[in-house]
Design a protein around this motif. Sequence first.
Motif, PDB file in Angstrom:
ATOM      1  N   ASN A 364       0.805  -1.227   0.000  1.00 27.44           N
ATOM      2  CA  ASN A 364       0.000   0.000   0.000  1.00 27.44           C
ATOM      3  C   ASN A 364       0.838   1.277   0.000  1.00 27.44           C
ATOM      4  O   ASN A 364       0.275   2.373   0.126  1.00 27.44           O
ATOM      5  CB  ASN A 364      -0.931   0.010   1.219  1.00 27.44           C
ATOM      6  CG  ASN A 364      -2.032  -1.021   1.077  1.00 27.44           C
ATOM      7  OD1 ASN A 364      -2.565  -1.224  -0.001  1.00 27.44           O
ATOM      8  ND2 ASN A 364      -2.358  -1.684   2.187  1.00 27.44           N
ATOM      9  N   ARG A 365       2.152   1.171  -0.143  1.00 25.41           N
ATOM     10  CA  ARG A 365       3.000   2.370  -0.177  1.00 25.41           C
ATOM     11  C   ARG A 365       3.410   2.685  -1.604  1.00 25.41           C
ATOM     12  O   ARG A 365       3.846   1.815  -2.351  1.00 25.41           O
ATOM     13  CB  ARG A 365       4.243   2.206   0.701  1.00 25.41           C
ATOM     14  CG  ARG A 365       5.175   3.409   0.623  1.00 25.41           C
ATOM     15  CD  ARG A 365       6.047   3.538   1.840  1.00 25.41           C
ATOM     16  NE  ARG A 365       5.299   3.924   3.036  1.00 25.41           N
ATOM     17  CZ  ARG A 365       4.936   5.163   3.329  1.00 25.41           C
ATOM     18  NH1 ARG A 365       5.220   6.162   2.506  1.00 25.41           N
ATOM     19  NH2 ARG A 365       4.284   5.415   4.435  1.00 25.41           N
ATOM     20  N   ILE A 366       3.232   3.964  -1.959  1.00 24.43           N
ATOM     21  CA  ILE A 366       3.542   4.442  -3.303  1.00 24.43           C
ATOM     22  C   ILE A 366       4.603   5.519  -3.177  1.00 24.43           C
ATOM     23  O   ILE A 366       4.450   6.460  -2.376  1.00 24.43           O
ATOM     24  CB  ILE A 366       2.275   5.030  -3.957  1.00 24.43           C
ATOM     25  CG1 ILE A 366       1.219   3.932  -4.116  1.00 24.43           C
ATOM     26  CG2 ILE A 366       2.583   5.670  -5.301  1.00 24.43           C
ATOM     27  CD1 ILE A 366      -0.169   4.405  -3.832  1.00 24.43           C
ATOM     28  N   HIS A 367       5.689   5.400  -3.931  1.00 24.84           N
ATOM     29  CA  HIS A 367       6.731   6.422  -3.830  1.00 24.84           C
ATOM     30  C   HIS A 367       7.418   6.611  -5.176  1.00 24.84           C
ATOM     31  O   HIS A 367       7.430   5.708  -6.022  1.00 24.84           O
ATOM     32  CB  HIS A 367       7.758   6.055  -2.750  1.00 24.84           C
ATOM     33  CG  HIS A 367       8.590   4.849  -3.081  1.00 24.84           C
ATOM     34  ND1 HIS A 367       9.774   4.930  -3.766  1.00 24.84           N
ATOM     35  CD2 HIS A 367       8.405   3.533  -2.817  1.00 24.84           C
ATOM     36  CE1 HIS A 367      10.285   3.717  -3.918  1.00 24.84           C
ATOM     37  NE2 HIS A 367       9.474   2.851  -3.344  1.00 24.84           N
ATOM     38  N   PRO A 368       7.986   7.806  -5.392  1.00 28.00           N
ATOM     39  CA  PRO A 368       8.683   8.039  -6.657  1.00 28.00           C
ATOM     40  C   PRO A 368       9.952   7.209  -6.723  1.00 28.00           C
ATOM     41  O   PRO A 368      10.615   6.972  -5.708  1.00 28.00           O
ATOM     42  CB  PRO A 368       8.994   9.541  -6.612  1.00 28.00           C
ATOM     43  CG  PRO A 368       9.007   9.882  -5.164  1.00 28.00           C
ATOM     44  CD  PRO A 368       8.009   8.989  -4.509  1.00 28.00           C
ATOM     45  N   SER A 369      10.298   6.761  -7.909  1.00 31.07           N
ATOM     46  CA  SER A 369      11.579   6.105  -8.127  1.00 31.07           C
ATOM     47  C   SER A 369      12.669   7.174  -8.163  1.00 31.07           C
ATOM     48  O   SER A 369      12.378   8.378  -8.143  1.00 31.07           O
ATOM     49  CB  SER A 369      11.560   5.347  -9.448  1.00 31.07           C
ATOM     50  OG  SER A 369      11.391   6.265 -10.532  1.00 31.07           O
ATOM     51  N   LEU A 370      13.929   6.751  -8.225  1.00 30.89           N
ATOM     52  CA  LEU A 370      15.010   7.733  -8.385  1.00 30.89           C
ATOM     53  C   LEU A 370      14.811   8.530  -9.660  1.00 30.89           C
ATOM     54  O   LEU A 370      15.071   9.739  -9.702  1.00 30.89           O
ATOM     55  CB  LEU A 370      16.362   7.012  -8.394  1.00 30.89           C
ATOM     56  CG  LEU A 370      16.828   6.451  -7.054  1.00 30.89           C
ATOM     57  CD1 LEU A 370      18.137   5.689  -7.208  1.00 30.89           C
ATOM     58  CD2 LEU A 370      16.974   7.568  -6.019  1.00 30.89           C
ATOM     59  N   ARG A 371      14.320   7.869 -10.693  1.00 28.64           N
ATOM     60  CA  ARG A 371      14.035   8.556 -11.951  1.00 28.64           C
ATOM     61  C   ARG A 371      12.892   9.559 -11.748  1.00 28.64           C
ATOM     62  O   ARG A 371      12.927  10.671 -12.280  1.00 28.64           O
ATOM     63  CB  ARG A 371      13.670   7.534 -13.025  1.00 28.64           C
ATOM     64  CG  ARG A 371      13.273   8.140 -14.367  1.00 28.64           C
ATOM     65  CD  ARG A 371      12.897   7.033 -15.353  1.00 28.64           C
ATOM     66  NE  ARG A 371      12.363   7.584 -16.582  1.00 28.64           N
ATOM     67  CZ  ARG A 371      13.092   8.016 -17.589  1.00 28.64           C
ATOM     68  NH1 ARG A 371      14.420   7.967 -17.502  1.00 28.64           N
ATOM     69  NH2 ARG A 371      12.538   8.503 -18.683  1.00 28.64           N
ATOM     70  N   GLY A 372      11.886   9.160 -10.967  1.00 25.89           N
ATOM     71  CA  GLY A 372      10.763  10.055 -10.709  1.00 25.89           C
ATOM     72  C   GLY A 372      11.171  11.288  -9.926  1.00 25.89           C
ATOM     73  O   GLY A 372      10.659  12.391 -10.173  1.00 25.89           O
ATOM     74  N   LEU A 373      12.106  11.125  -8.972  1.00 25.18           N
ATOM     75  CA  LEU A 373      12.607  12.275  -8.229  1.00 25.18           C
ATOM     76  C   LEU A 373      13.388  13.214  -9.141  1.00 25.18           C
ATOM     77  O   LEU A 373      13.315  14.437  -9.008  1.00 25.18           O
ATOM     78  CB  LEU A 373      13.492  11.816  -7.069  1.00 25.18           C
ATOM     79  CG  LEU A 373      12.791  11.121  -5.905  1.00 25.18           C
ATOM     80  CD1 LEU A 373      13.821  10.547  -4.935  1.00 25.18           C
ATOM     81  CD2 LEU A 373      11.870  12.090  -5.168  1.00 25.18           C
ATOM     82  N   ARG A 374      14.142  12.632 -10.066  1.00 25.77           N
ATOM     83  CA  ARG A 374      14.948  13.452 -10.985  1.00 25.77           C
ATOM     84  C   ARG A 374      14.063  14.173 -11.990  1.00 25.77           C
ATOM     85  O   ARG A 374      14.346  15.312 -12.381  1.00 25.77           O
ATOM     86  CB  ARG A 374      15.968  12.556 -11.727  1.00 25.77           C
ATOM     87  CG  ARG A 374      16.868  13.319 -12.686  1.00 25.77           C
ATOM     88  CD  ARG A 374      17.858  14.179 -11.931  1.00 25.77           C
ATOM     89  NE  ARG A 374      18.647  15.013 -12.830  1.00 25.77           N
ATOM     90  CZ  ARG A 374      18.328  16.245 -13.198  1.00 25.77           C
ATOM     91  NH1 ARG A 374      17.215  16.794 -12.744  1.00 25.77           N
ATOM     92  NH2 ARG A 374      19.107  16.944 -13.985  1.00 25.77           N
TER      93      ARG A 374
END
Length: 401
Positions: A364-374
């Motif tokens: 149930n946890r959703i988070h940006p990938s390293l690519r998403g943060l960049r």
Amino acid sequence: MPALKVFPPLSLYVHLPWCVRKCPYCDFNSHALRDTLPEQAYVDALLRDLAFELESATLADRPITSIFIGGGTPSLFSGAAIGRLLDGIRATTNLAADAEITLEANPGAADENRFAAYHGTGVNRLSIGAQSFSATTLAALGRIHGPADTRSAVRAAQTAGFTNINIDLMFGLPDQTAAQAQSDIAAAIELAPSHISAYQLTIEPNTLFYARPPQLPAEDVIARMQETVVERLEAAGFARYEISAFARPGAQSRHNLNYWRFGDYAGIGAGAHGKLSDANGIHRRWKLKHPRDYMEAAGTAAAVGGEQRLDENDLVLEFAMNALRLTAGFEASLFTECTGLDFARIAAPLARAQQAGLLERYANRIHPSLRGLRYLNNLLELFVEAPVSTKAAPCIDLGAR
């Protein structure tokens, strides 16, 4: 619009709009101080503004978990003025006993005596605007301080009793090299703060840099700077918990986390913005920007510069803009808790983001990938005007709370 079952945590933002001079990159509501600082009149206006907020919004009895005194340059105000402000807040609100109270300070605009006075008022966190440790770069940024002033300010704050200190740094600065960015990070780490904010300079409209752009490093150089910043800070024991925020264990900014988790916050002061939940959903309200106009109208509806009731598209995008800045992302349940919308409302953009490699999901946890943060902007574009779901969280009248 759907209503919330439970109101989210509440913070208070206080804006003190004066600076010694306006920096050419700054798009905040700040004004160069040309005469004597009107401390007493402005604190009076802030307290009238707070009383107005308490009367007109669903704030009474809700505990305030954090206060952030921003600017401008709040450290231009005396300890006595900050003390009177905080005493007024304590007397009229349900301020949590362990509330985080942050004050922004600029090197060269404060000293050990002033820091000690702030500490005595209950301020327990300082955010010091270093921006760089290069004298040449600081001059290009229009800052009034030098590298030695920053070192003196941090040490003075520590001597005054502050253990929770943030240092603000920027990278991607005019004519900056990757080696200079590394040097700035090393200098900040050496001062042993509990928190470092390191973010890329962006050229915003209505700034001097926008009208006369400086020569900035190439995109690939800035990308390498960011990678180096993250590596150096993590190696020094600062955990990255948001795109530009790095903290020692237990020193994450509670106030900023409330923003990023889409909590509520009231805003008082010239140009201050607030985001508040009520029985009809969520709305934003902002105050008149010019200090003179604000002080004349504070405490009345005339001080309100504008209001906006957030529709479903606004809620989806604003939630994503905040929660997806966090490296840990968010629990799926938080979306409904904070917006009143069914999780199905964001299922499609989440799936597209995951397919593009910008997002990761574990249970149930959703988070940006390293690519998403960049490439955060690319990630957020997927949440613009997502199709409206027919399933909304049930409305509950919270007017009596």
